[in-house]
Design an enzyme around this catalytic site. Structure first.
Site, PDB file in Angstrom:
ATOM      1  CG  ASP A  12      51.010 -13.573  25.784  1.00 21.85           C
ATOM      2  OD1 ASP A  12      50.561 -14.728  25.863  1.00 21.85           O
ATOM      3  OD2 ASP A  12      50.424 -12.648  25.200  1.00 21.85           O
ATOM      4  CG  ASP A 106      48.068 -18.223  26.820  1.00 27.08           C
ATOM      5  OD1 ASP A 106      47.372 -17.434  27.470  1.00 27.08           O
ATOM      6  OD2 ASP A 106      48.024 -18.303  25.586  1.00 27.08           O
ATOM      7  CD  GLU A 107      47.504 -12.730  28.356  1.00 29.22           C
ATOM      8  OE1 GLU A 107      47.830 -11.551  28.201  1.00 29.22           O
ATOM      9  OE2 GLU A 107      46.705 -13.326  27.600  1.00 29.22           O
TER      10      GLU A 107
END
Length: 422
Positions: A12, A106-107
């Site tokens: 993350d 983003d993860e």
DNA sequence: TCTGGGGTCCTAGGACCC
DNA sequence: TCTGGGGTCCTAGGACCC
């Protein structure tokens, strides 16, 4: 079933948009940065850790962030760069294992059970990912490793900022018990408060509460799931692809009492965004839902399930317009002057659109039976619009209704970041 | 000076069917 | 004359996540 060891990773990126801005502009490093919003309107999309230290959070109105954090630097956001950076990080993850489940820009989750013979134990893999992302992309990323997805995600939250936490098999209870229930996936402000009302504040306390009591407070499904999570029972596997179950678009309005023409123009704009995405993937949907937000954040939705799937812009617009006025007129009664602050259109009940329903062209016109009017003509219009956009770019045709806030509007690039694969 | 935009899943009541 | 029980779909609202 599940392989032994802490072989599920959750990676993350830390304060992604804000970190990206600090990477792109060295003058921003070490300083409080907010992406989006501004002291005069809009919301903060992301805050740097320097800004978070002052209490600034994502989703917060810009003026409030500015008051909390004097000297806060607002930046507009370079969304195309975020897409590029996010993709570059995912490429690093894909180097470790093909079993990557990207859950947002983003993860991602990784199942590294097949990669340990190459790269060593999960802790080493996590450290390697962090080093490579830092060296090759330039961004801080936190990694959690555990036996399940849920626990790996909690571990990465605990690892933030810029850290690595591995929950060794056997150590799950000791790790989880003291943590606040709010870290469980699915516990937000409302459920957190209801649990607190019962004196349940930590995951350990939740785990020791009978499942039936939790279900009584939060409902069967939620209660059951949360109890299972608290007891570290999470059967979910890492899946590499997942299809969207709905597609939607929404926009805040700059004028609160729009004319009928304004509403129609906005719905046409939103319907166009949605139907374009559907057509691009050869999909269509039977259920159309319109959301209307009124002043005071009061919301209403109206939906209609059609006999056949729709993907035509005009048809979707017509259905959306009927639904919107139904919601507006029903609400106008109780809140005297009806002020609208947002309109949204979404399509669900998705299906493949392989065959074109020519037979419907033979039926009499009926607003709830799309395609019943000149279906062929509508398809022709959509096809030529799509072709022009493919050739000359998505802004080549179409227009922006005046009631959509121009200055404060989020750019299309931001919308695209949040879109799920159809 | 007053709250973005993309999604997922669950619930509860009613219609309808067998 | 009053009345079964299970299953599916639809609709509106709500909580939550990124």
């Amino acid at each position: 079933m599940s392989a032994p060891g802490a072989t599920i990773l959750h990676a993350d990126l830390d304060a992604f948009y804000a970190s990206a801005e600090q990477l792109l502009d060295p003058a921003l490093r070490g300083r409080p940065v907010a992406v989006g919003g501004g002291p005069r309107g809009g919301v903060v999309l992301a805050a740097s850790y320097e800004a978070k230290a002052h209490g600034v959070q994502g989703g917060m109105p810009g003026w409030r962030a500015a008051r909390l954090c004097p000297g806060l630097l607002f930046v507009r956001g370079h969304f195309r760069e975020y897409q590029r950076l996010g993709d570059a990080v995912m490429a690093v993850l894909a180097d470790v294992t093909p079993t990557v489940e990207r859950i947002s820009i983003d993860e991602a989750f990784l199942d590294v059970s097949g990669a340990t013979h190459l790269f060593g134990p999960p802790a080493a893999i996590g450290a390697r990912i962090r080093e490579r992302v830092r060296a090759e992309v330039g961004l801080p990323i936190s990694v959690g490793a555990a036996r399940t997805k849920h626990l790996a995600k909690i571990a990465s939250q605990v690892a933030k900022p810029d850290g690595l936490v591995v929950v060794a098999p056997g150590g799950e209870r000791a790790f989880l018990d003291p943590l606040p229930v709010g870290l469980i996936w699915g516990v937000g402000p409302v459920h957190g408060q209801r649990l607190a009302d019962l004196g349940i504040r930590t995951i350990g306390e939740l785990a020791r509460t009978p499942s039936s009591a939790v279900e009584h407070i939060l409902g069967n499904a939620v209660g059951h799931k949360l109890s299972a999570m608290a007891q570290d029972e999470d059967p979910r596997r890492v899946v590499t692809s997942r299809r969207a179950r709905s597609v939607g678009a929404q926009s805040a309005l700059s004028r609160r009492r729009p004319e009928r023409d304004d509403v129609r123009a906005v719905l046409a704009h939103l319907s166009d965004r949605v139907s374009r995405r559907l057509r691009a993937k050869g999909r269509a949907g039977r259920t159309v839902t319109v959301a209307v937000r009124f002043t005071g954040m009061q919301r209403a939705t109206r939906s209609r399930t059609l006999p056949v799937p729709v993907a035509a812009t005009l048809t979707l617009t017509e259905v959306a317009e009927r639904l919107a006025w139904s919601a507006i007129e029903d609400t106008a009664g109780d809140t005297a002057p009806c002020e609208i602050t947002l309109l949204g259109v979404s399509v669900s009940n998705l299906a493949e659109q392989r065959v074109i329903q020519l037979e419907l062209d033979l039926e009499p016109p009926d607003p709830w039976r799309p395609g019943s009017a000149p279906g062929a003509a509508r398809r022709a219009v959509d096809e030529s619009m799509d072709a022009i956009r493919t050739r000359f770019g998505s802004d080549a045709v179409g227009y922006l209704p005046v009631v959509l806030r121009r200055g404060g509007a989020v750019p299309d690039e931001f919308r695209e970041l949040a879109e799920h694969d159809l």
